[in-house]
Design a protein around this motif. Structure first.
Motif, PDB file in Angstrom:
ATOM      1  N   PHE A  70      54.453  19.238  -5.457  1.00 34.22           N
ATOM      2  CA  PHE A  70      55.517  19.413  -6.454  1.00 34.22           C
ATOM      3  C   PHE A  70      55.219  18.573  -7.691  1.00 34.22           C
ATOM      4  N   CYS A  71      54.780  17.333  -7.477  1.00 40.79           N
ATOM      5  CA  CYS A  71      54.490  16.436  -8.606  1.00 40.79           C
ATOM      6  C   CYS A  71      53.340  16.978  -9.454  1.00 40.79           C
ATOM      7  N   ALA A  72      52.320  17.535  -8.786  1.00 40.94           N
ATOM      8  CA  ALA A  72      51.174  18.092  -9.518  1.00 40.94           C
ATOM      9  C   ALA A  72      51.581  19.326 -10.317  1.00 40.94           C
ATOM     10  N   ASP A  73      52.430  20.172  -9.727  1.00 32.74           N
ATOM     11  CA  ASP A  73      52.856  21.413 -10.392  1.00 32.74           C
ATOM     12  C   ASP A  73      53.814  21.152 -11.548  1.00 32.74           C
ATOM     13  N   ASN A  74      54.576  20.067 -11.470  1.00 36.98           N
ATOM     14  CA  ASN A  74      55.617  19.806 -12.468  1.00 36.98           C
ATOM     15  C   ASN A  74      55.349  18.589 -13.345  1.00 36.98           C
ATOM     16  N   ASP A  75      54.121  18.051 -13.253  1.00 35.05           N
ATOM     17  CA  ASP A  75      53.712  16.926 -14.109  1.00 35.05           C
ATOM     18  C   ASP A  75      54.701  15.753 -13.998  1.00 35.05           C
ATOM     19  N   VAL A  76      55.016  15.364 -12.765  1.00 33.80           N
ATOM     20  CA  VAL A  76      55.957  14.265 -12.512  1.00 33.80           C
ATOM     21  C   VAL A  76      55.244  12.923 -12.672  1.00 33.80           C
TER      22      VAL A  76
END
Length: 354
Positions: free
Chosen positions: A72-78
């Motif tokens: 999720f962090c990789a997909d949403n640039d968290v």
């Protein structure tokens, strides 16, 4: 022509992570963590919870859920993961290695907010001492969060400037700060003796953060100290004279607000301030009646009052924001309902204190 561009720093985006161990309402705790994150300047992208009997010793949360978080962090640039509990240094390091995202725990987040809010010399000393005590066991094998310089969440104060220092230097600094805070306590003891000589009783405001303590102090004393609707707005003790009748004045002291899972380092560091509670003649325990979690919040404050040795001090429970509450108002001995903003109930509270 020269074109001017405003340099606007993008807020850090964060994912909140909580492990539900059945000890408390996990969702309510994450609501509070989200408020803390916003107070520190982060934008919350998502919340993740996992039900477990005990936290994972290596990564706090299960490996499967951690992989979901990583994707999720990789997909949403968290930019940031914020955990709703205090992590061990190895847990923090392991999570960062797996997700490649900076990790901050609840303790670090609260310390960061305190670092941004401290104004007085005493407040800054107390926050720096708490930060250094938190940092000391995390110096070995610095993870990405400890080796990276930053200007926000979890990186304010001494954190970024002391990372190159060895443990001996940090311990010397801690000893120096403790000695300076002991000098503060001596000054407070002298002030207390002077008050006792002048026969001025002391009434102390205590309560959960953002319960309305500063607004109540303004209401009762006619002061205009800053009182904003945000967490940990007051870090420095403020004392004002309060006339409770024609012949009697008391000193009314505002104190730092409490919160669920308040870092131990902070309680220890703020003892110079919080020990005022043990010397007060009356405590006013301010409770935000409009908050659905007020009972749990009041229990947190009661435990900390007991921990500080002030459990036997006479206490009036002041239910604030009663004008925003729909239901039967609390009633009974040593209970007063009030609206600090409008002044409703102030006369009854004054009479009870008198």
């Amino acid at each position: 022509m020269t074109e001017l561009f405003e340099n606007i720093q993008k807020p850090e985006t964060a994912v909140l992570v909580g492990v539900d161990l059945g000890e408390y309402d996990c969702e309510a705790s994450l609501d509070e963590l989200e408020e803390l994150a916003k107070t520190a300047g982060a934008e919350v992208e998502a919340r993740v919870t996992q039900r477990r009997e005990t936290p994972d010793s290596a990564t706090f949360i299960g490996s499967g859920r951690l992989k979901e978080i990583k994707n999720f962090c990789a997909d949403n640039d968290v930019d940031l993961l914020i955990f709703d509990s205090e992590l061990t240094p190895s847990q923090q390091r392991n999570i960062e290695d797996i997700t490649d995202v900076r990790v901050v725990d609840r303790t670090q987040l609260i310390l960061d907010i305190f670092a941004a809010r401290a104004r007085s010399g005493e407040g800054k000393l107390q926050v720096e001492l708490a930060q250094l005590k938190y940092l000391l066991p995390r110096l070995g094998g610095k993870g990405t969060s400890m080796s990276r310089l930053g200007g926000g969440i979890g990186t304010r104060g001494p954190g970024e400037t002391k990372l190159e220092s060895d443990r001996r230097h940090i311990r010397r600094k801690i000893q120096k700060l403790q000695a300076e805070l002991e000098d503060v306590r001596k000054i407070r003891r002298t002030q207390r003796r002077r008050r006792e000589k002048n026969a001025l009783p002391v009434v102390a405001l205590v309560g959960y953060t953002n319960a309305g303590k500063s607004t109540l102090l303004n209401c009762l004393t006619g002061s205009d100290i800053p009182a904003n609707d945000r967490l940990f707005d007051t870090l420095d003790t403020t004392t004002r004279r309060w006339r409770i009748d024609a012949a009697q004045e008391v000193l009314l002291s505002d104190t730092v607000g409490f919160i669920r899972k308040l870092p131990t380092h902070l309680v220890e560091a703020f003892k110079a301030t919080l020990e005022e509670l043990t010397y007060a003649d009356v405590l006013l325990h301010v409770i935000d009646l409009s908050n659905p979690e007020w009972e749990a919040q009041a229990a947190v404050v009661d435990r900390l009052i007991d921990q500080l040795g002030a459990a036997h001090t006479p206490c009036i429970r002041v239910f604030n924001k009663c004008d925003a509450y729909l239901g039967i108002l609390p009633h009974g001995e040593n209970i007063v309902c009030i609206s600090a903003r409008s002044g409703e109930g102030a006369a009854e509270l004054t009479a009870r204190v008198r």
